[in-house]
Design a protein around this motif. Structure first.
Motif, PDB file in Angstrom:
ATOM      1  N   ILE A 107       2.265   1.308   4.804  1.00  0.00           N
ATOM      2  CA  ILE A 107       2.501   2.510   4.374  1.00  0.00           C
ATOM      3  C   ILE A 107       1.908   2.871   2.924  1.00  0.00           C
ATOM      4  O   ILE A 107       2.540   2.038   1.984  1.00  0.00           O
ATOM      5  CB  ILE A 107       4.023   3.062   4.678  1.00  0.00           C
ATOM      6  CG1 ILE A 107       4.299   2.813   6.223  1.00  0.00           C
ATOM      7  CG2 ILE A 107       4.190   4.521   4.329  1.00  0.00           C
ATOM      8  CD1 ILE A 107       5.579   3.091   6.499  1.00  0.00           C
ATOM      9  N   THR A 108       1.387   3.611   2.644  1.00  0.00           N
ATOM     10  CA  THR A 108       1.005   4.012   1.314  1.00  0.00           C
ATOM     11  C   THR A 108       1.459   5.288   0.775  1.00  0.00           C
ATOM     12  O   THR A 108       1.953   6.293   1.616  1.00  0.00           O
ATOM     13  CB  THR A 108      -0.472   3.847   1.127  1.00  0.00           C
ATOM     14  OG1 THR A 108      -1.022   4.923   1.894  1.00  0.00           O
ATOM     15  CG2 THR A 108      -1.132   2.658   1.580  1.00  0.00           C
ATOM     16  N   ALA A 109       1.409   5.595  -0.507  1.00  0.00           N
ATOM     17  CA  ALA A 109       1.666   6.991  -0.975  1.00  0.00           C
ATOM     18  C   ALA A 109       0.713   7.911  -0.464  1.00  0.00           C
ATOM     19  O   ALA A 109       1.181   9.165  -0.240  1.00  0.00           O
ATOM     20  CB  ALA A 109       1.647   6.828  -2.416  1.00  0.00           C
ATOM     21  N   ASP A 110      -0.585   7.586  -0.232  1.00  0.00           N
ATOM     22  CA  ASP A 110      -1.387   8.547   0.294  1.00  0.00           C
ATOM     23  C   ASP A 110      -0.868   8.790   1.805  1.00  0.00           C
ATOM     24  O   ASP A 110      -0.744  10.309   2.125  1.00  0.00           O
ATOM     25  CB  ASP A 110      -2.785   8.165   0.378  1.00  0.00           C
ATOM     26  CG  ASP A 110      -3.806   9.184   0.640  1.00  0.00           C
ATOM     27  OD1 ASP A 110      -3.729  10.333   0.069  1.00  0.00           O
ATOM     28  OD2 ASP A 110      -4.622   8.966   1.669  1.00  0.00           O
ATOM     29  N   VAL A 111      -0.407   8.131   2.507  1.00  0.00           N
ATOM     30  CA  VAL A 111       0.014   8.168   3.956  1.00  0.00           C
ATOM     31  C   VAL A 111       1.184   9.403   4.157  1.00  0.00           C
ATOM     32  O   VAL A 111       1.062  10.264   4.698  1.00  0.00           O
ATOM     33  CB  VAL A 111       0.573   6.853   4.763  1.00  0.00           C
ATOM     34  CG1 VAL A 111       1.099   7.206   6.016  1.00  0.00           C
ATOM     35  CG2 VAL A 111      -0.912   6.158   5.054  1.00  0.00           C
ATOM     36  N   LEU A 112       2.201   8.870   3.141  1.00  0.00           N
ATOM     37  CA  LEU A 112       3.516   9.688   2.874  1.00  0.00           C
ATOM     38  C   LEU A 112       3.006  11.360   2.182  1.00  0.00           C
ATOM     39  O   LEU A 112       3.514  12.241   2.793  1.00  0.00           O
ATOM     40  CB  LEU A 112       4.356   9.340   1.875  1.00  0.00           C
ATOM     41  CG  LEU A 112       5.235   7.858   2.605  1.00  0.00           C
ATOM     42  CD1 LEU A 112       6.137   7.208   1.499  1.00  0.00           C
ATOM     43  CD2 LEU A 112       5.473   7.937   3.901  1.00  0.00           C
ATOM     44  N   ARG A 113       2.297  11.305   1.565  1.00  0.00           N
ATOM     45  CA  ARG A 113       1.673  12.549   1.021  1.00  0.00           C
ATOM     46  C   ARG A 113       1.122  13.461   1.982  1.00  0.00           C
ATOM     47  O   ARG A 113       1.569  14.653   2.053  1.00  0.00           O
ATOM     48  CB  ARG A 113       0.828  12.325  -0.174  1.00  0.00           C
ATOM     49  CG  ARG A 113       0.310  13.447  -0.977  1.00  0.00           C
ATOM     50  CD  ARG A 113      -0.670  13.373  -2.135  1.00  0.00           C
ATOM     51  NE  ARG A 113      -0.127  12.422  -3.150  1.00  0.00           N
ATOM     52  CZ  ARG A 113      -0.360  11.117  -3.351  1.00  0.00           C
ATOM     53  NH1 ARG A 113      -1.402  10.809  -2.802  1.00  0.00           N
ATOM     54  NH2 ARG A 113       0.128  10.572  -4.355  1.00  0.00           N
ATOM     55  N   LYS A 114       0.331  12.906   2.856  1.00  0.00           N
ATOM     56  CA  LYS A 114      -0.254  13.610   3.893  1.00  0.00           C
ATOM     57  C   LYS A 114       0.802  13.794   4.982  1.00  0.00           C
ATOM     58  O   LYS A 114       0.536  14.977   5.710  1.00  0.00           O
ATOM     59  CB  LYS A 114      -1.320  12.933   4.610  1.00  0.00           C
ATOM     60  CG  LYS A 114      -2.647  12.733   3.562  1.00  0.00           C
ATOM     61  CD  LYS A 114      -3.717  11.966   4.098  1.00  0.00           C
ATOM     62  CE  LYS A 114      -4.826  11.991   3.174  1.00  0.00           C
ATOM     63  NZ  LYS A 114      -5.906  10.996   3.771  1.00  0.00           N
ATOM     64  N   ALA A 115       1.646  13.019   5.459  1.00  0.00           N
ATOM     65  CA  ALA A 115       2.441  12.997   6.514  1.00  0.00           C
ATOM     66  C   ALA A 115       3.771  13.851   6.172  1.00  0.00           C
ATOM     67  O   ALA A 115       4.505  14.574   7.214  1.00  0.00           O
ATOM     68  CB  ALA A 115       2.557  11.783   7.176  1.00  0.00           C
ATOM     69  N   MET A 116       4.513  13.723   5.123  1.00  0.00           N
ATOM     70  CA  MET A 116       5.970  14.280   4.806  1.00  0.00           C
ATOM     71  C   MET A 116       5.688  15.533   4.520  1.00  0.00           C
ATOM     72  O   MET A 116       4.747  15.973   3.637  1.00  0.00           O
ATOM     73  CB  MET A 116       6.456  13.133   3.790  1.00  0.00           C
ATOM     74  CG  MET A 116       6.706  11.889   4.361  1.00  0.00           C
ATOM     75  SD  MET A 116       7.926  11.522   5.866  1.00  0.00           S
ATOM     76  CE  MET A 116       6.533  11.555   7.168  1.00  0.00           C
TER      77      MET A 116
END
Length: 355
Positions: free
Chosen positions: A295-304
């Motif tokens: 899990i990356t910051a980019d994944v969380l930025r897009k999903a959360m």
């Protein structure tokens, strides 16, 4: 008055029917209820629960009009239910768990889910609910090994998060993933129908209220999906709850994803629920369309949902994932400070809850 009657009709026609339909679906599908955790003892669980209670008060204080509307709807649902017979209401109020006393529950059925995961169904009286709230867990206790030097039996205590819908009577399910060094999970894997296991609860975690936040993000790893499912069920089974939910679910490989089909079905049938699957490796899965890697910051930025007083991110998973995403809990099992990717993305302590 017309609006009140409309809400009462909605409670009867849709609320109860959808809850019962979902309960039946979950009971007939490999939908779990709990996982072995590494909490040392019940005192630490209780310490975390006390922290959760304080945190929830801050959430409810900021919910404002949304919380007031939610309580009005809840009262309307209660009023609709009050039209049932008094005998039925009295029976439906019976609960099996006791918060201050361990009670023995007998295994009714065991189902294999994967090479290291089983669902254990425990029997309770036909007119009795387990007695859990959302979100809460129970603790299990079992004798492990020979007695100590004082002659007293050695016991292991571990918390589990049942996700059987709160209104289900007659049984509840626990999903158990066995760990090489998991004393309780190994003990439970030895259980067969007719054997008993002691439990007590509920142990309150995050008291969920409908529409307490506009958006809730969830980051789960492996068996950490269970408390998320408890909250997801509460939201999606309530037509008056409009909370937007997004889940990032990380696992080792596609074959390790528990409840993948059920989660996809829920996302397909509920526009306010989205799920994003992540796996460490996908070389053996032809046509895998989910994410691969950490899990990356980019994944969380897009999903959360973005950091906001009207959003909340829930995190549950193995220690390594917790430290990477949110930071771990404090030594006393209270929430501690936010760290990891969520801190880097600007989330504050009041915007993150760690199960």
């Amino acid at each position: 008055m017309r609006a009140l009657l409309a809400l009462r009709g909605l409670a009867k026609r849709r609320g109860a029917d959808r809850l019962r339909a979902l309960a039946a679906h979950l009971s007939s599908s490999p939908l779990p209820a709990a996982v072995d955790s590494r909490t040392d003892d019940v005192d630490r669980v209780d310490a975390g629960s006390r922290a959760a209670a304080g945190l929830s008060r801050r959430y409810l204080a900021t919910a404002g009009a949304a919380a007031l509307a939610a309580s009005t709807v809840a009262a309307t649902f209660a009023a609709a239910g009050a039209e049932d017979s008094s005998a039925h209401c009295e029976a439906s109020a019976k609960t099996a768990l006791k918060p201050q006393q361990f009670v023995a529950f007998r295994v009714q059925q065991v189902r294999d889910i994967s090479h290291n995961t089983k669902i254990f169904r425990f029997a309770i009286e036909p007119d009795t609910r387990l007695g859990l709230t959302v979100a809460s867990c129970l603790v299990t206790r079992a004798p492990i090994g020979p007695p100590g030097e004082d002659g007293k039996p050695k016991v292991v205590i571990r918390p589990y998060t049942p996700i059987t819908p709160p209104d289900v009577t007659g049984h509840f399910d626990l999903l158990v993933k066995v760990y090489p060094d998991g004393k309780m999970s190994q003990h439970m894997f030895s259980l067969k129908p007719g054997d008993a296991l002691e439990m007590k609860g509920p142990i309150p975690k995050l008291p969920y209220q409908p529409n307490m936040k506009r958006s809730i993000g969830m980051v789960a790893g492996g068996s950490g999906i269970t408390p998320m499912l408890q909250v997801i069920d509460a939201i999606l089974s309530n037509p008056a709850d409009h909370t937007q939910v997004s889940l990032v679910f990380a696992n080792t490989s596609p074959s390790d994803i528990l409840l993948a089909d059920q989660l996809r079905a829920l996302a397909a049938s509920h526009p306010n629920f989205k799920v994003y699957f992540m796996v460490d490796r996908a070389e053996a899965a032809a046509g895998w369309k989910g994410g691969v890697g950490l899990i990356t910051a980019d994944v969380l930025r897009k999903a959360m949902p973005p950091p906001s007083d009207d959003s909340l991110v829930l995190v549950c998973g193995p220690p390594g994932m917790m430290h990477h995403v949110s930071g771990g809990k404090a030594p006393d099992k209270s929430q501690g400070e936010v760290d990891g990717l969520l801190k880097a993305l600007g989330y504050t302590k009041d915007q993150v809850y760690k199960f």
